[in-house]
Structures are given as C-alpha cells and as structure tokens.
Design a protein around this motif. Structure first.
Motif, PDB file in Angstrom:
ATOM      1  N   MET A 218       0.833  -1.206   0.000  1.00  0.00           N
ATOM      2  CA  MET A 218       0.000   0.000   0.000  1.00  0.00           C
ATOM      3  C   MET A 218       0.865   1.251   0.000  1.00  0.00           C
ATOM      4  SD  MET A 218      -3.018  -1.410   2.438  1.00  0.00           S
ATOM      5  CE  MET A 218      -3.375   0.118   3.242  1.00  0.00           C
ATOM      6  N   GLY A 219       1.953   1.200   0.758  1.00  0.00           N
ATOM      7  CA  GLY A 219       2.859   2.341   0.777  1.00  0.00           C
ATOM      8  C   GLY A 219       3.424   2.619  -0.606  1.00  0.00           C
ATOM      9  N   LEU A 220       3.856   1.564  -1.268  1.00  0.00           N
ATOM     10  CA  LEU A 220       4.431   1.740  -2.600  1.00  0.00           C
ATOM     11  C   LEU A 220       3.378   2.240  -3.586  1.00  0.00           C
ATOM     12  CD1 LEU A 220       6.711  -1.418  -2.744  1.00  0.00           C
ATOM     13  CD2 LEU A 220       7.458   0.966  -2.762  1.00  0.00           C
ATOM     14  N   ALA A 221       2.160   1.701  -3.462  1.00  0.00           N
ATOM     15  CA  ALA A 221       1.087   2.156  -4.345  1.00  0.00           C
ATOM     16  C   ALA A 221       0.786   3.632  -4.102  1.00  0.00           C
ATOM     17  CB  ALA A 221      -0.158   1.309  -4.119  1.00  0.00           C
ATOM     18  N   ALA A 222       0.795   4.027  -2.821  1.00  0.00           N
ATOM     19  CA  ALA A 222       0.540   5.434  -2.494  1.00  0.00           C
ATOM     20  C   ALA A 222       1.631   6.322  -3.070  1.00  0.00           C
ATOM     21  CB  ALA A 222       0.471   5.606  -0.979  1.00  0.00           C
ATOM     22  N   ALA A 223       2.896   5.876  -2.943  1.00  0.00           N
ATOM     23  CA  ALA A 223       3.994   6.658  -3.496  1.00  0.00           C
ATOM     24  C   ALA A 223       3.838   6.774  -5.008  1.00  0.00           C
ATOM     25  CB  ALA A 223       5.324   6.004  -3.139  1.00  0.00           C
ATOM     26  N   GLY A 224       3.411   5.672  -5.635  1.00  0.00           N
ATOM     27  CA  GLY A 224       3.181   5.699  -7.076  1.00  0.00           C
ATOM     28  C   GLY A 224       2.085   6.681  -7.444  1.00  0.00           C
ATOM     29  N   PHE A 225       1.055   6.725  -6.613  1.00  0.00           N
ATOM     30  CA  PHE A 225      -0.049   7.639  -6.900  1.00  0.00           C
ATOM     31  C   PHE A 225       0.403   9.092  -6.767  1.00  0.00           C
ATOM     32  CE2 PHE A 225      -3.877  10.054  -5.827  1.00  0.00           C
ATOM     33  CZ  PHE A 225      -4.634   9.742  -6.962  1.00  0.00           C
ATOM     34  N   VAL A 226       1.229   9.350  -5.756  1.00  0.00           N
ATOM     35  CA  VAL A 226       1.776  10.711  -5.607  1.00  0.00           C
ATOM     36  C   VAL A 226       2.529  11.086  -6.872  1.00  0.00           C
ATOM     37  CG1 VAL A 226       3.460  12.113  -4.353  1.00  0.00           C
ATOM     38  CG2 VAL A 226       1.910  10.603  -3.106  1.00  0.00           C
ATOM     39  N   ALA A 227       3.316  10.119  -7.398  1.00  0.00           N
ATOM     40  CA  ALA A 227       4.084  10.388  -8.608  1.00  0.00           C
ATOM     41  C   ALA A 227       3.165  10.759  -9.760  1.00  0.00           C
ATOM     42  CB  ALA A 227       4.922   9.158  -8.964  1.00  0.00           C
ATOM     43  N   LEU A 228       2.011  10.094  -9.808  1.00  0.00           N
ATOM     44  CA  LEU A 228       1.075  10.345 -10.907  1.00  0.00           C
ATOM     45  C   LEU A 228       0.666  11.802 -10.956  1.00  0.00           C
ATOM     46  CD1 LEU A 228      -0.766   9.161 -13.122  1.00  0.00           C
ATOM     47  CD2 LEU A 228      -2.468   8.770 -11.346  1.00  0.00           C
ATOM     48  N   VAL A 229       0.476  12.420  -9.796  1.00  0.00           N
ATOM     49  CA  VAL A 229      -0.060  13.778  -9.781  1.00  0.00           C
ATOM     50  C   VAL A 229       1.005  14.840  -9.536  1.00  0.00           C
ATOM     51  CG1 VAL A 229      -2.390  13.148  -9.127  1.00  0.00           C
ATOM     52  CG2 VAL A 229      -0.666  13.482  -7.350  1.00  0.00           C
ATOM     53  N   ALA A 230       2.203  14.454  -9.106  1.00  0.00           N
ATOM     54  CA  ALA A 230       3.141  15.481  -8.628  1.00  0.00           C
ATOM     55  C   ALA A 230       4.008  16.100  -9.702  1.00  0.00           C
ATOM     56  CB  ALA A 230       4.011  14.896  -7.521  1.00  0.00           C
ATOM     57  N   GLY A 231       4.110  15.479 -10.867  1.00  0.00           N
ATOM     58  CA  GLY A 231       4.848  16.144 -11.931  1.00  0.00           C
ATOM     59  C   GLY A 231       6.235  15.590 -12.154  1.00  0.00           C
ATOM     60  N   ASP A 232       7.034  16.366 -12.851  1.00  0.00           N
ATOM     61  CA  ASP A 232       8.324  15.895 -13.340  1.00  0.00           C
ATOM     62  C   ASP A 232       9.394  15.969 -12.256  1.00  0.00           C
ATOM     63  OD1 ASP A 232       9.639  14.985 -15.801  1.00  0.00           O
ATOM     64  OD2 ASP A 232      10.957  16.673 -15.354  1.00  0.00           O
ATOM     65  N   PRO A 233      10.183  14.900 -12.100  1.00  0.00           N
ATOM     66  CA  PRO A 233      11.213  14.929 -11.063  1.00  0.00           C
ATOM     67  C   PRO A 233      12.499  15.628 -11.494  1.00  0.00           C
ATOM     68  CG  PRO A 233      11.224  12.804 -12.124  1.00  0.00           C
ATOM     69  CD  PRO A 233      10.138  13.608 -12.785  1.00  0.00           C
ATOM     70  N   TYR A 234      12.670  15.866 -12.775  1.00  0.00           N
ATOM     71  CA  TYR A 234      13.922  16.503 -13.203  1.00  0.00           C
ATOM     72  C   TYR A 234      13.937  17.951 -12.775  1.00  0.00           C
ATOM     73  CZ  TYR A 234      15.617  12.472 -15.625  1.00  0.00           C
ATOM     74  OH  TYR A 234      16.102  11.228 -15.900  1.00  0.00           O
ATOM     75  N   ARG A 235      15.089  18.408 -12.378  1.00  0.00           N
ATOM     76  CA  ARG A 235      15.153  19.660 -11.647  1.00  0.00           C
ATOM     77  C   ARG A 235      14.979  20.891 -12.524  1.00  0.00           C
ATOM     78  NH1 ARG A 235      19.735  20.230  -7.257  1.00  0.00           N
ATOM     79  NH2 ARG A 235      18.206  19.378  -5.836  1.00  0.00           N
ATOM     80  N   GLY A 236      15.582  20.853 -13.698  1.00  0.00           N
ATOM     81  CA  GLY A 236      15.655  22.043 -14.539  1.00  0.00           C
ATOM     82  C   GLY A 236      14.356  22.811 -14.651  1.00  0.00           C
ATOM     83  N   SER A 237      13.219  22.095 -14.709  1.00  0.00           N
ATOM     84  CA  SER A 237      11.957  22.757 -15.021  1.00  0.00           C
ATOM     85  C   SER A 237      11.403  23.564 -13.861  1.00  0.00           C
ATOM     86  CB  SER A 237      10.945  21.701 -15.440  1.00  0.00           C
ATOM     87  OG  SER A 237      10.889  20.729 -14.415  1.00  0.00           O
ATOM     88  N   HIS A 238      11.884  23.299 -12.678  1.00  0.00           N
ATOM     89  CA  HIS A 238      11.286  24.035 -11.567  1.00  0.00           C
ATOM     90  C   HIS A 238      12.338  24.642 -10.639  1.00  0.00           C
ATOM     91  CE1 HIS A 238      12.040  20.754  -8.689  1.00  0.00           C
ATOM     92  NE2 HIS A 238      11.878  20.011  -9.765  1.00  0.00           N
ATOM     93  N   ALA A 239      13.453  25.061 -11.222  1.00  0.00           N
ATOM     94  CA  ALA A 239      14.477  25.680 -10.397  1.00  0.00           C
ATOM     95  C   ALA A 239      13.967  27.015  -9.877  1.00  0.00           C
ATOM     96  CB  ALA A 239      15.737  25.881 -11.213  1.00  0.00           C
ATOM     97  N   THR A 240      14.227  27.266  -8.627  1.00  0.00           N
ATOM     98  CA  THR A 240      13.786  28.540  -8.084  1.00  0.00           C
ATOM     99  C   THR A 240      14.988  29.467  -7.938  1.00  0.00           C
ATOM    100  OG1 THR A 240      14.052  27.523  -5.934  1.00  0.00           O
ATOM    101  CG2 THR A 240      11.819  27.666  -6.807  1.00  0.00           C
TER     102      THR A 240
END
Lengths: 421, 353, 176
Positions: A218-240
C-alpha cells in the motif's frame, strides 16, 4: 544538502570506495537473505515453482524508483546527475536473450553467483570461473565485433522521454504493473507449483488482515499515486531563483575566478572544471585560452553541462559572461564562475605581464614563466604595446612544457573509466 | 601558488622521480618479511606461555606447542629468504654477524633472528612424538630427546621463557625497524613496535585456531572447511586434537585484535596531534591515496569483521569456521604492505604542498 | 564448539528482502549517483590480470583498455570492485548467521554433479559474454536501469525473462 552527494563533491574517490564496500555488503546480505545464493531457488522462477526472483527484483525496482522520484521531486536530489547507462537497443536485446539462456543453464546471474560461491556452493564457484572464461574469450573476439557493439545508439534515454509521457505517470504504471505481477505470481505458484501461499507473506492468501507485506504494498502504491499527480522529477523545469542569495554572491565577488588562478590550474593540468568561451566562433578561432570550449551566448542551452559541474565563463570583457552567469544560475547550475576581467585581463596579466618598479623580481620571474607557458611575452617597464597585442597573440596551441604539458592533461579525459556495470 | 611550490620541490628537495629514481626502494619483500616475522613472534610467545603455564598432562594443546613452532620454523625461513632477496649484495650477508651496533635496529634484528631458531626447535622437540606419532615411530631419537627435555622442569621452563622473551623482542623489532627510520614521517612512531607485536600475535592465534578447526574430527568439522588444507588434517588424524582450545584461541585472538585496533588508533592519534607533516602522513591512510585499502582491508576485513565473526562463534551463534582465520591473516599482510608502501610515500617536504 | 544448531534458517519473505535491496539501491543513488553492478568488477579484474601478464596485448585491445583507466592508479581501485568485495562479505555474513554455509552443489535430483558443474561453467561463460554485449548484467541493467526507467534496461530485462522462459523447458532435468 543535495544528492547525489558524490557528484556534488561531498567526498572524494577514496571515500567512495569505502562506501562502495559498505553498499556491497548490504547488496550481498539481502541477496542471500532472499535465497539467491541457491541456484535451485533462482531457477525455480522459470518453472513457475517459486517466483521469488520476480518478487524480489520488482519490489527492489519499485522501491528505488519511487524513492528516487520522491527525493528528486522534493528537490533533495538532482536526478539528471544519476548515471544512466546509454541505450544501444539491438546489443541490449541480444545480450539480454543470451543472459536469459545463460541464467537457465548456469542457474545464477553474476551478482547472485558471488553470494552462492561464498556460501559454499561449488556450482556458484564454477559459474564464476566460467564467467571469467567468457570474458576472456569475448575480449579476444571484441575487436572484430566492435562495430556491432554500439549499434542502434539511442543515448541516455528514459522511457518517459521515449514515449513522451510524464515521468510520474510511468512510475505509477510500473508500480501497478509490479503489484499486479506479484498477485499473478502467487496465483501461478499455487496453480503450477502447487505451493500454498504463506498467509503472513502473501497478497492473495486469506485471511484479509493487514500484514507487513500488504502495508508495504500500500505504501508503494501510495507513493506511485503521488508520482502520478506530482509532476516531473527533473530539476531544470522548476528551479527557483533566490534573488537575495544571487545578489550576495554577485556582490561579494565569490562568483569570480582570478586569471592568475585559472592559469595555475591549466598549468597543473586540472580538468575538474569546464572553461566556456562565450564569444563568437571567429573570435574563438583567432585566440582562446587553452582547454576552453566555445559556446556562443546565443546557443547556450540548459543541457550543455551537468548541473554540478564547475563552469568558468569567459568573454571579451566580462559583460557577456555576466549575462550567461545569471542565465545558468537561474537554470539551477550549482557552481558557475566568471573569469574576472575576461580575456582582456587574461592578455594583460598572463600573456603580456608588465614590469613596474613595484613588482618584486621573483614574482616577475614567475609571471615570465607563466607567460612563456601560454606562448605570450612579458613586457618590460614602460614599453606597453596594447596596439601590437592583437598581432602578437600566440597561436592557439601553447608550446609543450616538460612540467605539466597540456596534451597530457587532455589525454586523461577520454580514457576515464566506465561508470556503468 | 601550488605550481610555485611544485617548482620549489623540484629544485630544493630532489623528490623528482626522474632525478632520484629509487625513492620507492622497498618492494614486496620487506612487508612479507615483517609479516612472517610478526607471526613467528606470536607463535613463539603462545608456545612459550603454554609450556610455562601448563603441567605436562594439561598440555594437550599440541597445536600450540608443537605444530605452532614447526610452522614457525618454516615461516621464519621463508621470511629470512625474502629478506635475503631484498639485499643488493647477497654474498655479503655474513658480514651482519661480524659486528653488533647497539643503536642499529638492523643489527639487533639479525642477532635476534639467530636466537629464534634454537628456541623454536627446542620448543617443538618437547612434544613432537605426541603430536606426530608417525614421525616418532620412524625416528626413535625424537622420543629420547622429548623424554630428556620433559624430565627436567628447569629445561622446560627455560625453553618457555626463552621463547616468550625472544618472541617479544622479535615482534617489537619488526615494528621498530620501520619506526627508527626518521626520514619517513609515517613510520616515526614508537607505537609501531607494540602494534606489530599484537598484530603478529593475532595472526599467530588465528593460524592455530584455523589449524584446529580443520583438524577436528570429521563429524564435528564444519563442512565449509573441507576443501582447504585437508592434507594437514590427514597428517594429524592419528590423534584428535583438544577441543577446549578452540574457544580459548578465539577469545585470545579477539583480545589481540582489540588491542591492535586500539594501538592503530593511538598510532594515528599520535600523528594527528603532531606536526603538520605527521598529520599529512597519517591522512595518507585516513583519507589519502591509501584510504580505501586501509579502511576496507585493514580495519574492515582484517580486524572488525573477524572480531564480529569470532564473537558470534564464542556465543555459539554460528559455527567455528576458518573464515575469520583467513581474514585475520590477510589483514596482517595488508597492514604491513600498506604501512610500508604509504610510509615510503610520506616525506618531510609534504607540508608545503 | 558443536553445540550450534545445525539446521538452516528459512529465507526471508521475498517482498521484504526486495524492499531491503531497493533501499540499498536507493542509498547508492543518493550517495553516489550510480546504481549497483557486478559483472563490471570481474571485467576489471580480468583486464588487470591480462595487463599484468601481457601488457601490450591488453593495451591494444579496445575491450580491456576501457577497463584499465589512465594508468595513474591501479585499475583495481574501482567502485565496482570494492562493491563486489562487499557483496562477498555481505553474502557470507548473511549465510553464516542463518546457518546456510554448506559445501554443496545446487541441482535437481535428475542430474549428476559433473553435468551440473559443466552447465554452470557454460552458463557462466554465456552470462559473461551477454553482460558485456548488453553493457551490464541483472544488477547493473535490470535493477539499476529498471528503477531509473532506462529504455535499454527495460528492453534488456524483458529479453532476459523471455530468453530464459524460452529455453527453460530444455533444461528442466537440471532443476526439477
């Protein structure tokens, strides 16, 4: 603190070997715990008797995958710095098939054979000897098949890039697929192998209680679901951009490198930095600092270097470099420096140093040596000749020096050892 | 600035590989010799202590009292041979014995080594017929000699004391040999003497423990040891060796390893609180170019892992295997190789870099 | 000395050991920025050994040259070599703690020891070759690349399972 720690220079090579040893202990420990020291248990995978290989492998894959995703998305890790083995599709398909056949015949894969050999399995030891023989044989044949070894190159590419799908969606899909495969595997073990699943460590066995295994799923599934909605993990696109921090760095001069220091580095043959010349191609061809690389300001793209690389920017007088500095900082590059005073300063202080009354004799001697190394000529007192400088600029390649000659330093780069497996 | 000091180094200190090609003059022979020397010292001390401390009936630890000295003789000869290989003027080796220089560790060493042989031989002879009956059957004189020695208590104690004394001297000497060389800051520590002594003791104990594990009768022998040195088991099969000694040896080895670890810590601590040059010499081991091999091979594989394994063995959590033995022996070799090699790399000029 | 219980302990639950393995892999990503591997270490060892015996031969061979580095330090001073060293230690620790150390041959009941060992040798050789063609083995490609969604790794992984299931029937006597 930013991960991957090694790539941000938190520790050196020596420490990395010690870490390798410790990580290896963990790797070997869990392989043995899972029963992968036994060839019979491994091979049972291919007769549907015991699908541990699939379960262990995919649990490990989705654990690491969601972990990497979450850490990167939270900004604690730069995913672009994690080494990705380049894809060569045809060799990898051929190699994969060969490995599959070898797996059934030999009973192990290279990692598990180490564990089996060290726990006393004679077949594991023989397997290791066979692998060494295979490597020796392959090395002799390699020169003839070298051209095929790098067929169909696709570069360092992820499935997300290939299918043009969001990374997070794929993470979610892989997690779901793996959990589905686990249930299918348990069903197959029961049907084909006649193995009754152990209720404590299984998904499908009754009673429907909350076991550690199910919580993990369930934990892994939840983490997967977060990934579905949270967006791109690569940094360049959201550097502050932290404007205050940028302002402090720009104001304090901590963002620049002196020409003398750069000259020292080049003489020593250091190659832990990237010297980028931002002028036009023609100016670059006329003269450039040895080891520099030409990237005109207009063609500066965010992926021209890794984010943790030490980059030194130079231009004619420094204005272009300053513009590029802000661009790169905003893109999330970690250590960008300006060459103080640009090429003009380089000419005045390194190539054609002037001697005045105040200059110490020893210091000037040293300056002369440096200038000679870079093919310039020191100027005597008073005879400044800025007009003739343009004519007298040395040829691009400096004369070879016995101490630390530049070609030697350059040769190190391509022979760098492979990072992959 | 760094380039400038590099230039100075070339001109001032002559640490230039092109000008002085033989800076790294000690190859594999010296560390191998130091290792064998240390191990022989350990074997002597253990054999001597058992000879003094135990009454004849209790002295069933034949592994310690007979096999130990016999192996010691063999390894000592091997070590001497490697030392001989290292000499440039091999024919003049006898000249070492025409003089005695009280300030020279080399001179001390060559004379100590001369005392080691008779002490070891005497120790081995005392219980030889019981340890290897087959040999005694063929050469009855061995029984006579053994009886002669065992009948005289003063002789037995004398042999024991001689073994312990010479063993301690030999063990410390292997460390002082390096420590006395002031030109290499890494070796510039008196702790090296006891460090090598205890390292030698731990390898010797481990070796005896290993022999014991392999030679235990078949049904008790851990299956894992089968394929190694089973020939040795054959040799001593006539008489099952004492079982109680196994845990004693493992416990002793653990203490020696712990002391060795503490001494290593003291050695490095002494350097780290000394001058910049010594700090840099120590950092060669801690973080420098020998960092990985030092931590992994000496500390991890050579000391900590066998300590853990032997502790588990003593608690009867796992079986006695020869794994800790192999690890301790290789750790001992690694310690000497790394100290000799890193020491030659450390020099007084380093502080300027 | 022999008061130790001689029965081997059961293996861990596959999901939990897989989770542990995943955490180790994740630690490797976080600390080093690279994944795990195995075959690369053996290639380095082989290349070093060949270089010792026949230096020019090794240097002229493009395959070996890639694993020899720039000569500034021993090629054995390599991340994967130290990692695999750890694998041996970790495997031994786990095995000895669970009483699973046993000098034995892993095989099914319908095959003799010599044949099993011959097959192990052949399988090892095939794996060595395959791992070099594919630029990685099950650890370096399938585990590491798989969790990074690497295209080549997923293609490789599918082919490993595909190839294995395709020929499994012909080698059934060895295992079941």
């Amino acid at each position: 603190m930013s991960a991957p720690f090694y790539k941000f220079g938190l520790f050196g090579d020596e420490a990395s070997f010690i870490i390798a040893f410790v990580i290896g202990i963990g790797f070997g420990f869990f392989l043995e715990r899972a029963g992968f020291g036994s060839g019979r248990k491994l091979a049972a995978q291919f007769y549907f008797r015991d699908l541990s290989v699939l379960k262990v492998m995919f649990t490990a894959i989705i654990t690491a995958m969601t972990g990497v995703y979450l850490l990167s998305r939270l900004g604690m890790m730069d995913l672009s710095l994690v080494y990705l083995v380049p894809t060569f599709l045809v060799p990898q398909i051929v190699g994969g098939l060969l490995l599959g056949v070898g797996f059934v015949i030999g009973g192990y894969c290279p990692g598990t054979s180490c564990v089996s050999a060290v726990t006393g399995r004679i077949d594991g030891m023989v397997y290791l000897v066979g692998m060494i023989a295979g490597l020796l044989g392959f090395a002799e044949v390699y020169p003839y098949v070298q051209n095929y070894a790098h067929m169909t190159p696709m570069g360092q590419i992820t499935l997300a890039k290939l299918f043009n799908l969001p990374y997070g969606l794929l993470v979610f899909a892989v997690v779901l697929m793996a959990l589905g495969a686990f249930m299918a595997a348990e069903w197959a073990e029961k049907k084909v192998g006649g193995k009754e699943p152990d209720p404590k460590g299984s998904f499908i066995a009754r009673p429907w209680r909350l076991t550690p295994v199910r919580i993990l799923a369930m934990g892994l599934a939840a983490a997967g679901f977060v990934a579905l909605v949270a967006g791109d993990p690569y940094r360049g696109s959201h550097a502050t951009i932290d404007t205050k921090d940028l302002a402090i760095r720009a104001g304090s001069g901590a963002d620049s490198i002196q020409v003398g220091q750069l000259a020292d580095w080049i003489i020593q043959g250091r190659n832990d930095f990237k010297l980028v010349d931002l002028r036009s191609g023609t100016d670059f061809a006329a003269y450039h600092i040895p080891t520099a690389e030409n990237v005109p300001l207009a063609s500066l793209t965010p992926d021209f270097a890794a984010h943790n690389e030490k980059i030194i920017l130079c231009s004619e007088d420094g204005t272009q470099a300053a513009k590029a500095w802000f661009l790169l900082e905003a893109q999330g590059f970690k250590s960008v420096y300006l060459l103080d005073g640009g090429l003009r300063s380089w000419q005045d202080m390194i190539l054609f140093p002037k001697k005045s009354d105040k200059t110490d004799e020893a210091v000037f001697d040293r300056q002369m040596q440096v200038a000679k190394f870079f093919g310039g000529t020191p100027q005597a007192e008073g005879t400044s000749a800025p007009a003739s400088v343009a004519v007298a600029l040395p040829q691009v390649a400096p004369p070879a020096q016995p101490a630390v000659s530049e070609p030697a330093a350059a040769k190190v780069q391509p022979k760098k050892k492979k990072e992959g497996c | 600035m760094i380039a400038l000091t590099a230039l100075t180094e070339l001109t001032v200190s002559r640490h230039n590989p092109l000008v002085d090609p033989h800076l790294h003059i000690w190859e594999w022979q010296i560390p191998v010799y130091l290792f064998f020397g240390g191990m022989v010292a350990g074997l002597m001390i253990i054999a001597g202590v058992r000879l003094i401390a135990l009454r004849p009936q209790q002295r069933e630890a034949l592994v310690c009292c007979t096999i130990g000295p016999l192996i010691g003789l063999f390894f000592l000869s091997l070590g001497m041979f490697t030392l001989f290989l290292d000499l440039s003027h091999k024919l003049y080796v006898w000249r070492l014995y025409t003089t005695f220089q009280i300030t020279s560790p080399m001179s001390w060493g060559s004379w100590i080594l001369l005392l080691v042989y008779p002490a070891l031989v005497a120790n081995a002879l005392a219980h030889l017929p019981e340890a290897i009956p087959a040999l005694a059957k063929r050469f009855p004189i061995l029984v006579t000699v053994s009886d002669f020695i065992l009948a005289r208590v003063q002789w037995v104690v004398g042999i024991g004391v001689a073994n312990v004394m010479v063993g301690i001297a030999l063990g410390i000497y292997t460390g002082i040999l390096l420590g006395a060389l002031g030109a290499r800051p890494l070796w510039n520590s008196a702790v090296l003497g006891p460090l090598f002594l205890f390292s030698g003791l731990s390898t010797a104990t481990a070796l005896l423990h290993g022999i014991l594990v392999i030679t235990t009768p078949d049904e008790e022998r851990p299956a894992f040891a089968d394929f190694l040195l089973s020939a040795l088991a054959q040799l001593t099969q006539a008489r099952p060796l004492d079982k109680n000694v196994g845990p004693v040896l493992a416990r002793a080895d653990n203490s020696f390893l712990t002391i060795e670890l503490a001494l290593l810590g003291l050695f490095l601590l002494g350097h780290m609180t000394s001058t910049g040059i010594h700090q840099q010499a120590a950092s060669l081991l801690l973080t420098g170019s020998y960092g990985a091999v030092f931590w992994v091979f000496v500390i991890g594989l050579g000391i900590v892992l066998p300590l853990v394994l032997q502790s588990l063995e003593l608690q009867n959590r796992i079986r006695h295997t020869i794994a800790p033995v192999i690890l301790v022996v290789f750790g001992g070799i690694a310690l000497r190789f790394i100290l000799v090699y890193a020491g030659q790399e450390s020099h007084w000029f380093q502080a300027l870099n | 000395m022999n008061s130790v219980e001689h029965s081997a302990k059961p293996y861990w639950n596959p999901y939990l050991s897989g989770f542990g393995l995943g955490l180790v892999l994740l630690a490797s990503f976080v600390i080093m920025g690279r994944g795990l591997g195995a075959s690369g270490a053996f290639t380095t060892a082989v290349a070093t050994a060949v270089h010792q015996v026949a230096p020019t031969h090794a240097e002229n061979n493009a395959f070996y040259a890639e694993y020899l580095g720039d000569g500034s330090r021993s090629p054995l001073k390599d991340w994967l070599v130290f990692e695999v060293l750890g694998v041996f230690v970790g495997g031994f620790l786990s095995g000895v703690l669970a009483n699973r150390l046993k000098l034995t041959v892993e095989k099914g009941p319908r095959i003799g020891k010599p044949w099993r060992l011959i097959f192990a040798f052949i399988g090892g050789a095939l794996m060595g070759i395959g791992a070099k063609i594919a630029l990685g083995c099950t650890s370096g490609q399938a585990l590491t690349g798989g969790s990074l969604l690497n295209v080549g790794s997923w293609a490789f992984m599918m082919c490993v399972f595909g190839g294995a299931y395709a020929v499994a029937y012909f080698f059934r006597k060895q295992w079941i």
